[in-house]
Design a protein around this motif. Sequence first.
Motif, short mmCIF file in Angstrom:
data_model
loop_
_atom_site.label_atom_id
_atom_site.label_comp_id
_atom_site.label_asym_id
_atom_site.label_seq_id
_atom_site.Cartn_x
_atom_site.Cartn_y
_atom_site.Cartn_z
N LEU A 92 112.98 -50.20 97.82
CA LEU A 92 114.32 -49.73 97.44
C LEU A 92 114.60 -50.07 95.98
CD1 LEU A 92 116.33 -50.93 100.56
CD2 LEU A 92 115.28 -48.71 100.16
N CYS A 93 115.37 -49.17 95.35
CA CYS A 93 115.77 -49.46 93.97
C CYS A 93 117.28 -49.62 93.96
CB CYS A 93 115.34 -48.34 93.02
SG CYS A 93 116.23 -46.78 93.25
N SER A 94 117.79 -50.28 92.93
CA SER A 94 119.22 -50.54 92.84
C SER A 94 119.99 -49.33 92.32
CB SER A 94 119.48 -51.73 91.92
OG SER A 94 120.85 -51.81 91.61
N LEU A 95 120.86 -48.78 93.19
CA LEU A 95 121.67 -47.65 92.74
C LEU A 95 122.68 -48.13 91.71
CD1 LEU A 95 122.31 -45.85 96.14
CD2 LEU A 95 120.80 -45.16 94.29
N GLU A 96 122.99 -49.41 91.80
CA GLU A 96 123.93 -50.01 90.84
C GLU A 96 123.35 -49.93 89.43
OE1 GLU A 96 127.43 -51.49 89.73
OE2 GLU A 96 126.88 -51.01 91.80
N ARG A 97 122.04 -50.17 89.34
CA ARG A 97 121.39 -50.17 88.02
C ARG A 97 120.89 -48.81 87.59
NH1 ARG A 97 116.70 -54.34 88.29
NH2 ARG A 97 116.43 -53.56 86.17
#
Length: 109
Positions: A92-97
């Motif tokens: 998973l990757c950070s949607l925030e970033r």
Amino acid sequence: MSETFGERVYWLVAQIPFGQVASYGQLALLAGSPGASRAVGNLMRNSLGRAVAWHRVINSRGGISSKGDFERAELQRMLLEGEGVEFNRRGLCSLERFGWNPEAFSWES
DNA sequence: GGTCTGACTAGGT
DNA sequence: AACCTAGCCAGAC
């Protein structure tokens, strides 16, 4: 507007900046049909030949959703990592970033 | 023009 | 955190 939902989605995908990602649901919302996230997924799947940055479209958890096509999934992740998008050990990757925050726009213009 | 299909999602276990 | 379920909807057939 006479253009189809699909055409609007493709236009939106073309607006996603290098190194950023957008979720299916987000695109469906921006395209004017909240809830049509699955339809967006189908569009990406049925139009792999198109010259669009389909790899920048991921699911709401920040993961890659192409189960059943591991090669494609791996390619997608590779392309994103090549743009600087980082994935944790669970894929998973950070949607925030990395999530795309589009400027407000209208379909009129 | 009716059915089928999921690269989806939010919510609940 | 992994897994299940029930809605969802445009496009393909």
